[in-house]
Design a protein around this motif. Structure first.
Motif, PDB file in Angstrom:
ATOM      1  N   ASP A 147      60.569  -9.847  19.941  1.00  0.00           N
ATOM      2  CA  ASP A 147      59.894  -8.808  19.768  1.00  0.00           C
ATOM      3  C   ASP A 147      59.639  -7.437  19.104  1.00  0.00           C
ATOM      4  OD1 ASP A 147      62.163  -7.564  20.321  1.00  0.00           O
ATOM      5  OD2 ASP A 147      62.197  -7.325  22.034  1.00  0.00           O
ATOM      6  N   ALA A 148      60.182  -8.267  17.783  1.00  0.00           N
ATOM      7  CA  ALA A 148      60.828  -7.829  15.953  1.00  0.00           C
ATOM      8  C   ALA A 148      58.899  -7.191  15.221  1.00  0.00           C
ATOM      9  CB  ALA A 148      61.788  -7.781  14.933  1.00  0.00           C
ATOM     10  N   PRO A 149      58.763  -6.395  14.837  1.00  0.00           N
ATOM     11  CA  PRO A 149      57.598  -6.344  14.805  1.00  0.00           C
ATOM     12  C   PRO A 149      58.442  -6.360  12.704  1.00  0.00           C
ATOM     13  CG  PRO A 149      58.618  -4.061  15.487  1.00  0.00           C
ATOM     14  CD  PRO A 149      59.509  -5.046  15.412  1.00  0.00           C
ATOM     15  N   ASP A 189      62.881 -21.508   6.804  1.00  0.00           N
ATOM     16  CA  ASP A 189      64.191 -21.634   6.585  1.00  0.00           C
ATOM     17  C   ASP A 189      64.052 -20.359   5.336  1.00  0.00           C
ATOM     18  OD1 ASP A 189      65.815 -23.742   7.324  1.00  0.00           O
ATOM     19  OD2 ASP A 189      65.881 -24.829   6.408  1.00  0.00           O
ATOM     20  N   LEU A 190      62.978 -19.954   5.224  1.00  0.00           N
ATOM     21  CA  LEU A 190      62.932 -18.693   4.427  1.00  0.00           C
ATOM     22  C   LEU A 190      63.652 -17.604   4.581  1.00  0.00           C
ATOM     23  CD1 LEU A 190      59.411 -17.745   5.114  1.00  0.00           C
ATOM     24  CD2 LEU A 190      60.425 -18.505   3.465  1.00  0.00           C
ATOM     25  N   PRO A 191      64.713 -17.491   3.918  1.00  0.00           N
ATOM     26  CA  PRO A 191      65.440 -15.811   3.587  1.00  0.00           C
ATOM     27  C   PRO A 191      65.623 -14.690   4.157  1.00  0.00           C
ATOM     28  CG  PRO A 191      65.108 -16.500   1.620  1.00  0.00           C
ATOM     29  CD  PRO A 191      64.345 -17.015   2.568  1.00  0.00           C
ATOM     30  N   VAL A 192      64.122 -14.288   4.466  1.00  0.00           N
ATOM     31  CA  VAL A 192      63.666 -13.377   5.120  1.00  0.00           C
ATOM     32  C   VAL A 192      63.489 -13.366   6.200  1.00  0.00           C
ATOM     33  CG1 VAL A 192      63.225 -11.738   2.648  1.00  0.00           C
ATOM     34  CG2 VAL A 192      61.104 -13.517   3.814  1.00  0.00           C
ATOM     35  N   PRO A 193      63.085 -12.184   6.909  1.00  0.00           N
ATOM     36  CA  PRO A 193      62.447 -11.808   8.785  1.00  0.00           C
ATOM     37  C   PRO A 193      61.238 -12.539   8.456  1.00  0.00           C
ATOM     38  CG  PRO A 193      63.789 -10.296   7.896  1.00  0.00           C
ATOM     39  CD  PRO A 193      63.951 -11.006   7.307  1.00  0.00           C
ATOM     40  N   ALA A 194      59.988 -13.333   9.089  1.00  0.00           N
ATOM     41  CA  ALA A 194      58.658 -13.358   8.920  1.00  0.00           C
ATOM     42  C   ALA A 194      58.472 -13.694  10.750  1.00  0.00           C
ATOM     43  CB  ALA A 194      58.765 -14.268   8.027  1.00  0.00           C
ATOM     44  N   ARG A 195      57.388 -13.947  10.771  1.00  0.00           N
ATOM     45  CA  ARG A 195      56.689 -14.496  11.991  1.00  0.00           C
ATOM     46  C   ARG A 195      56.196 -15.154  11.197  1.00  0.00           C
ATOM     47  NH1 ARG A 195      56.683 -12.757  17.268  1.00  0.00           N
ATOM     48  NH2 ARG A 195      56.874 -10.515  16.214  1.00  0.00           N
ATOM     49  N   VAL A 196      56.051 -16.951  11.545  1.00  0.00           N
ATOM     50  CA  VAL A 196      55.050 -18.095  10.812  1.00  0.00           C
ATOM     51  C   VAL A 196      54.511 -18.676  11.783  1.00  0.00           C
ATOM     52  CG1 VAL A 196      55.452 -20.018   9.895  1.00  0.00           C
ATOM     53  CG2 VAL A 196      57.343 -17.550   9.080  1.00  0.00           C
ATOM     54  N   ILE A 197      53.124 -18.313  11.941  1.00  0.00           N
ATOM     55  CA  ILE A 197      51.928 -19.247  12.243  1.00  0.00           C
ATOM     56  C   ILE A 197      51.523 -20.292  11.727  1.00  0.00           C
ATOM     57  CG2 ILE A 197      49.746 -18.574  13.344  1.00  0.00           C
ATOM     58  CD1 ILE A 197      51.895 -16.782  14.496  1.00  0.00           C
ATOM     59  N   GLN A 241      54.011  -6.087  11.221  1.00  0.00           N
ATOM     60  CA  GLN A 241      53.947  -5.755   9.680  1.00  0.00           C
ATOM     61  C   GLN A 241      52.691  -5.710   9.316  1.00  0.00           C
ATOM     62  OE1 GLN A 241      57.874  -5.472   8.355  1.00  0.00           O
ATOM     63  NE2 GLN A 241      58.674  -3.527   9.863  1.00  0.00           N
ATOM     64  N   GLY A 242      52.206  -4.884   8.689  1.00  0.00           N
ATOM     65  CA  GLY A 242      50.825  -5.186   7.443  1.00  0.00           C
ATOM     66  C   GLY A 242      50.165  -6.418   8.449  1.00  0.00           C
ATOM     67  N   LYS A 243      48.947  -6.525   7.036  1.00  0.00           N
ATOM     68  CA  LYS A 243      48.003  -7.704   7.209  1.00  0.00           C
ATOM     69  C   LYS A 243      49.370  -9.494   6.897  1.00  0.00           C
ATOM     70  CE  LYS A 243      44.093  -5.709   6.027  1.00  0.00           C
ATOM     71  NZ  LYS A 243      43.560  -4.567   5.100  1.00  0.00           N
TER      72      LYS A 243
END
Length: 179
Positions: free
Chosen positions: A16-18, A41-49, A101-103
């Motif tokens: 549920d994190a932005p 394994d991206l080292p940064v938080p992201a939502r991947v589609i 967050q953002g586009k």
């Protein structure tokens, strides 16, 4: 928008994190589960589609019926428009219903790289950036000046020895888009 897709979060981010959204589009004959391994394994938080292409192709899927090397560039462009519009509709819906967050940022390889170019050129207002890998945009889809003004920042990556999608086509595409 009607596309099936794989969704996951990187770097242990909660559901549920932005988060920034990364859309990763697979190439010809691939499928989301395999392609997702490139960004899992991206080292940064992201939502991947990772959307799944629309047509069966050998062991995987295809986004459009003609291959990038087909001499029917108009037919190739028509098939790409169908996939591009479907992707734009589907990702817009996902970005509106997920804490984003953002586009979104769009990337893809081969057919996915071609669609990354097309999404940036045809639906540029939807993206914060586009990163096509080993793709090109057929000239019939090159945007006019008005549409080009809405394109997001674009970084094209392409090896000079690519046997499937020839490097000079990508160079010509990038030069035209730069103009």
């Amino acid at each position: 928008g009607g596309l099936e897709y794989l969704e996951f979060r990187t770097a242990g981010a909660p559901m549920d994190a932005p988060l920034p959204m990364l859309v990763a589009i697979h190439g010809l004959g691939d499928e989301p589960v395999n392609f997702a391994n490139l960004v899992r394994d991206l080292p940064v938080p992201a939502r991947v589609i990772v959307p799944r292409a629309i047509d069966n192709y050998e062991p995987g899927w295809s986004w459009f019926p003609l291959r990038a090397r087909d001499p029917d560039v108009e037919g190739l462009a028509k098939g790409m428009v169908i996939a591009t519009d479907l992707l734009a509709e589907s990702i817009s819906s996902l970005a509106a219903t997920r804490p984003t967050q953002g586009k979104p940022v769009v990337t893809g390889f081969s057919q996915g790289g071609m669609l990354s170019f097309a999404l940036a050129a045809q639906h540029g207002d939807l993206w914060s950036a586009a990163i096509p890998v080993s793709g090109w945009l057929p000239p019939p889809l090159w945007p006019d000046k008005k549409r080009a003004a809405t394109m997001p920042p674009l970084v094209a990556l392409h090896g000079t020895e690519d046997p499937a999608l020839k490097y000079p086509k990508t160079v010509a595409c990038v030069e035209a888009l730069t103009q």
